[in-house]
Design a protein around this motif. Sequence first.
Motif, PDB file in Angstrom:
ATOM      1  N   PHE A  75       0.832  -1.207   0.000  1.00 37.24           N
ATOM      2  CA  PHE A  75       0.000   0.000   0.000  1.00 37.24           C
ATOM      3  C   PHE A  75       0.861   1.249   0.000  1.00 37.24           C
ATOM      4  CE2 PHE A  75      -2.606  -3.333   1.897  1.00 37.24           C
ATOM      5  CZ  PHE A  75      -3.749  -3.226   1.121  1.00 37.24           C
ATOM      6  N   ARG A  76       0.444   2.230  -0.815  1.00 42.97           N
ATOM      7  CA  ARG A  76       1.140   3.508  -0.924  1.00 42.97           C
ATOM      8  C   ARG A  76       0.120   4.636  -0.754  1.00 42.97           C
ATOM      9  NH1 ARG A  76       4.474   0.002  -1.016  1.00 42.97           N
ATOM     10  NH2 ARG A  76       5.974  -0.520  -2.634  1.00 42.97           N
ATOM     11  N   ALA A  77      -0.040   5.102   0.472  1.00 41.69           N
ATOM     12  CA  ALA A  77      -0.967   6.211   0.743  1.00 41.69           C
ATOM     13  C   ALA A  77      -0.253   7.540   0.505  1.00 41.69           C
ATOM     14  CB  ALA A  77      -1.480   6.134   2.175  1.00 41.69           C
ATOM     15  N   GLY A  78      -1.044   8.570   0.212  1.00 37.42           N
ATOM     16  CA  GLY A  78      -0.488   9.904   0.028  1.00 37.42           C
ATOM     17  C   GLY A  78       0.234  10.085  -1.296  1.00 37.42           C
ATOM     18  N   VAL A  79      -0.091   9.252  -2.283  1.00 43.92           N
ATOM     19  CA  VAL A  79       0.530   9.362  -3.602  1.00 43.92           C
ATOM     20  C   VAL A  79      -0.572   9.673  -4.617  1.00 43.92           C
ATOM     21  CG1 VAL A  79       1.887   8.216  -5.385  1.00 43.92           C
ATOM     22  CG2 VAL A  79       2.317   7.688  -2.968  1.00 43.92           C
ATOM     23  N   ASN A  80      -0.495  10.842  -5.208  1.00 43.22           N
ATOM     24  CA  ASN A  80      -1.492  11.287  -6.176  1.00 43.22           C
ATOM     25  C   ASN A  80      -0.965  11.024  -7.585  1.00 43.22           C
ATOM     26  OD1 ASN A  80      -3.530  12.530  -7.590  1.00 43.22           O
ATOM     27  ND2 ASN A  80      -3.435  14.457  -6.456  1.00 43.22           N
ATOM     28  N   ILE A  81      -1.522  10.007  -8.231  1.00 45.39           N
ATOM     29  CA  ILE A  81      -1.086   9.663  -9.582  1.00 45.39           C
ATOM     30  C   ILE A  81      -1.498  10.795 -10.522  1.00 45.39           C
ATOM     31  CG2 ILE A  81      -1.176   7.974 -11.441  1.00 45.39           C
ATOM     32  CD1 ILE A  81       0.059   6.952  -8.757  1.00 45.39           C
ATOM     33  N   GLY A  82      -0.560  11.212 -11.351  1.00 43.02           N
ATOM     34  CA  GLY A  82      -0.783  12.357 -12.224  1.00 43.02           C
ATOM     35  C   GLY A  82      -0.140  13.611 -11.661  1.00 43.02           C
ATOM     36  N   VAL A  83       0.215  13.562 -10.374  1.00 45.37           N
ATOM     37  CA  VAL A  83       0.885  14.689  -9.717  1.00 45.37           C
ATOM     38  C   VAL A  83       2.228  14.227  -9.153  1.00 45.37           C
ATOM     39  CG1 VAL A  83       0.747  16.396  -7.849  1.00 45.37           C
ATOM     40  CG2 VAL A  83      -1.316  15.806  -9.149  1.00 45.37           C
ATOM     41  N   ASP A  84       2.208  13.276  -8.218  1.00 42.01           N
ATOM     42  CA  ASP A  84       3.439  12.763  -7.604  1.00 42.01           C
ATOM     43  C   ASP A  84       4.171  11.791  -8.525  1.00 42.01           C
ATOM     44  OD1 ASP A  84       2.894  14.168  -5.164  1.00 42.01           O
ATOM     45  OD2 ASP A  84       1.457  12.597  -4.643  1.00 42.01           O
ATOM     46  N   ILE A  85       3.423  11.022  -9.273  1.00 40.82           N
ATOM     47  CA  ILE A  85       3.948  10.091 -10.269  1.00 40.82           C
ATOM     48  C   ILE A  85       3.072  10.269 -11.500  1.00 40.82           C
ATOM     49  CG2 ILE A  85       4.292   7.656 -10.884  1.00 40.82           C
ATOM     50  CD1 ILE A  85       4.474   6.993  -7.930  1.00 40.82           C
ATOM     51  N   THR A  86       3.671  10.345 -12.651  1.00 40.81           N
ATOM     52  CA  THR A  86       2.858  10.493 -13.869  1.00 40.81           C
ATOM     53  C   THR A  86       2.256   9.140 -14.242  1.00 40.81           C
ATOM     54  OG1 THR A  86       4.624  10.004 -15.450  1.00 40.81           O
ATOM     55  CG2 THR A  86       4.428  12.311 -14.704  1.00 40.81           C
ATOM     56  N   TRP A  87       1.214   9.187 -15.046  1.00 38.07           N
ATOM     57  CA  TRP A  87       0.595   7.954 -15.531  1.00 38.07           C
ATOM     58  C   TRP A  87       1.593   7.175 -16.385  1.00 38.07           C
ATOM     59  CZ3 TRP A  87      -3.715   5.916 -13.627  1.00 38.07           C
ATOM     60  CH2 TRP A  87      -4.578   6.761 -12.929  1.00 38.07           C
ATOM     61  N   ASP A  88       2.406   7.882 -17.167  1.00 36.94           N
ATOM     62  CA  ASP A  88       3.415   7.203 -17.985  1.00 36.94           C
ATOM     63  C   ASP A  88       4.441   6.480 -17.114  1.00 36.94           C
ATOM     64  OD1 ASP A  88       2.262   7.935 -20.408  1.00 36.94           O
ATOM     65  OD2 ASP A  88       3.520   9.741 -20.641  1.00 36.94           O
ATOM     66  N   GLN A  89       4.881   7.128 -16.032  1.00 33.13           N
ATOM     67  CA  GLN A  89       5.826   6.480 -15.123  1.00 33.13           C
ATOM     68  C   GLN A  89       5.213   5.229 -14.496  1.00 33.13           C
ATOM     69  OE1 GLN A  89       6.492   9.935 -12.632  1.00 33.13           O
ATOM     70  NE2 GLN A  89       8.598  10.159 -13.382  1.00 33.13           N
ATOM     71  N   LEU A  90       3.948   5.316 -14.145  1.00 30.06           N
ATOM     72  CA  LEU A  90       3.263   4.166 -13.547  1.00 30.06           C
ATOM     73  C   LEU A  90       3.206   3.006 -14.548  1.00 30.06           C
ATOM     74  CD1 LEU A  90       1.868   3.724 -10.777  1.00 30.06           C
ATOM     75  CD2 LEU A  90      -0.294   4.153 -11.938  1.00 30.06           C
ATOM     76  N   ARG A  91       2.875   3.307 -15.796  1.00 32.88           N
ATOM     77  CA  ARG A  91       2.805   2.264 -16.830  1.00 32.88           C
ATOM     78  C   ARG A  91       4.184   1.663 -17.112  1.00 32.88           C
ATOM     79  NH1 ARG A  91      -1.394   5.638 -18.953  1.00 32.88           N
ATOM     80  NH2 ARG A  91       0.084   6.760 -20.240  1.00 32.88           N
ATOM     81  N   GLU A  92       5.242   2.474 -16.975  1.00 29.52           N
ATOM     82  CA  GLU A  92       6.597   1.955 -17.181  1.00 29.52           C
ATOM     83  C   GLU A  92       7.008   1.004 -16.058  1.00 29.52           C
ATOM     84  OE1 GLU A  92       9.238   5.307 -17.554  1.00 29.52           O
ATOM     85  OE2 GLU A  92       8.202   6.047 -19.342  1.00 29.52           O
ATOM     86  N   ARG A  93       6.576   1.277 -14.839  1.00 28.53           N
ATOM     87  CA  ARG A  93       6.975   0.490 -13.672  1.00 28.53           C
ATOM     88  C   ARG A  93       6.216  -0.821 -13.530  1.00 28.53           C
ATOM     89  NH1 ARG A  93       7.316   4.859  -8.701  1.00 28.53           N
ATOM     90  NH2 ARG A  93       8.743   6.290  -9.723  1.00 28.53           N
ATOM     91  N   TYR A  94       4.990  -0.868 -14.054  1.00 28.27           N
ATOM     92  CA  TYR A  94       4.129  -2.030 -13.830  1.00 28.27           C
ATOM     93  C   TYR A  94       3.712  -2.669 -15.149  1.00 28.27           C
ATOM     94  CZ  TYR A  94       3.862  -0.371  -9.045  1.00 28.27           C
ATOM     95  OH  TYR A  94       4.179   0.020  -7.771  1.00 28.27           O
ATOM     96  N   ASP A  95       3.423  -3.963 -15.074  1.00 27.52           N
ATOM     97  CA  ASP A  95       2.931  -4.686 -16.248  1.00 27.52           C
ATOM     98  C   ASP A  95       1.495  -4.303 -16.571  1.00 27.52           C
ATOM     99  OD1 ASP A  95       5.287  -6.300 -16.745  1.00 27.52           O
ATOM    100  OD2 ASP A  95       4.777  -7.368 -14.888  1.00 27.52           O
ATOM    101  N   ALA A  96       0.731  -3.944 -15.562  1.00 24.29           N
ATOM    102  CA  ALA A  96      -0.671  -3.559 -15.759  1.00 24.29           C
ATOM    103  C   ALA A  96      -1.059  -2.529 -14.704  1.00 24.29           C
ATOM    104  CB  ALA A  96      -1.586  -4.778 -15.657  1.00 24.29           C
ATOM    105  N   VAL A  97      -2.055  -1.713 -15.052  1.00 21.98           N
ATOM    106  CA  VAL A  97      -2.578  -0.698 -14.130  1.00 21.98           C
ATOM    107  C   VAL A  97      -4.095  -0.834 -14.087  1.00 21.98           C
ATOM    108  CG1 VAL A  97      -2.819   1.775 -13.667  1.00 21.98           C
ATOM    109  CG2 VAL A  97      -0.688   0.899 -14.641  1.00 21.98           C
ATOM    110  N   VAL A  98      -4.630  -0.944 -12.878  1.00 24.95           N
ATOM    111  CA  VAL A  98      -6.080  -0.970 -12.668  1.00 24.95           C
ATOM    112  C   VAL A  98      -6.473   0.399 -12.135  1.00 24.95           C
ATOM    113  CG1 VAL A  98      -7.993  -1.985 -11.360  1.00 24.95           C
ATOM    114  CG2 VAL A  98      -6.097  -3.437 -12.150  1.00 24.95           C
ATOM    115  N   VAL A  99      -7.402   1.068 -12.806  1.00 28.77           N
ATOM    116  CA  VAL A  99      -7.866   2.384 -12.368  1.00 28.77           C
ATOM    117  C   VAL A  99      -9.202   2.194 -11.657  1.00 28.77           C
ATOM    118  CG1 VAL A  99      -8.494   4.723 -13.059  1.00 28.77           C
ATOM    119  CG2 VAL A  99      -6.679   3.498 -14.279  1.00 28.77           C
ATOM    120  N   ALA A 100      -9.207   2.445 -10.361  1.00 24.85           N
ATOM    121  CA  ALA A 100     -10.407   2.282  -9.529  1.00 24.85           C
ATOM    122  C   ALA A 100     -10.543   3.510  -8.639  1.00 24.85           C
ATOM    123  CB  ALA A 100     -10.300   1.001  -8.703  1.00 24.85           C
ATOM    124  N   THR A 101     -10.594   4.674  -9.281  1.00 23.08           N
ATOM    125  CA  THR A 101     -10.515   5.929  -8.536  1.00 23.08           C
ATOM    126  C   THR A 101     -11.836   6.456  -8.003  1.00 23.08           C
ATOM    127  OG1 THR A 101     -10.650   7.144 -10.613  1.00 23.08           O
ATOM    128  CG2 THR A 101      -8.442   6.692  -9.734  1.00 23.08           C
TER     129      THR A 101
END
Length: 184
Positions: A75-101
């Motif tokens: 778990f990673r609390a306090g991390v705002n995707i799109g601000v603290d980490i870009t969506w592109d960076q997230l896709r580079e780090r992981y094989d898949a991304v589930v968006v459940a916002t």
Amino acid sequence: QPPGRLTGKTIAVVGSGPAGLAAAQQLTRAGHTVAVYERDDRIGGLIRYGIPDFKMEKKQLDQRLAQMTAEGTRFRAGVNIGVDITWDQLRERYDAVVVATGSVVPRDLPIPGRDLPGVHFAMDYLVEGNRVQAGDTVENQITAEGKHVVVLGGGDTGADCIGTAHRQGAASVTNLAIGKQTGI
């Protein structure tokens, strides 16, 4: 208990509300390495901040989170995707991304009086109440104490507002909802 064989696949789940936690638990149990990202300071999304304790105590959520952690979910609390980490960076780090916002955009009603002081969106009110219940200090908290409250809407969120207003010591609470009332 982590599965006996890991798949070697990594998955990011963005959002730690009911959908995000359900997806993360199933993906972890399938053998994937899963990290759940949450923009708020605590994991739980709607369960943590939208649903009052009188409806669901947070100890139940905390027990589930402990179980998921023991099973291997991270778990990673306090991390705002799109601000603290870009969506592109997230896709580079992981094989898949589930968006459940979920949604943080309330449905506004363009009606006379909407812009008057003391008219608030339900989730703003409930989140502040849940933060205070958790022991946080909320400056200029929206509170029903001593006030005559009108709640528009009769669904779960409206019911949560009614219960919260009563528990905060509202002078009166009136509910206006579309639909037929029964059982009263």
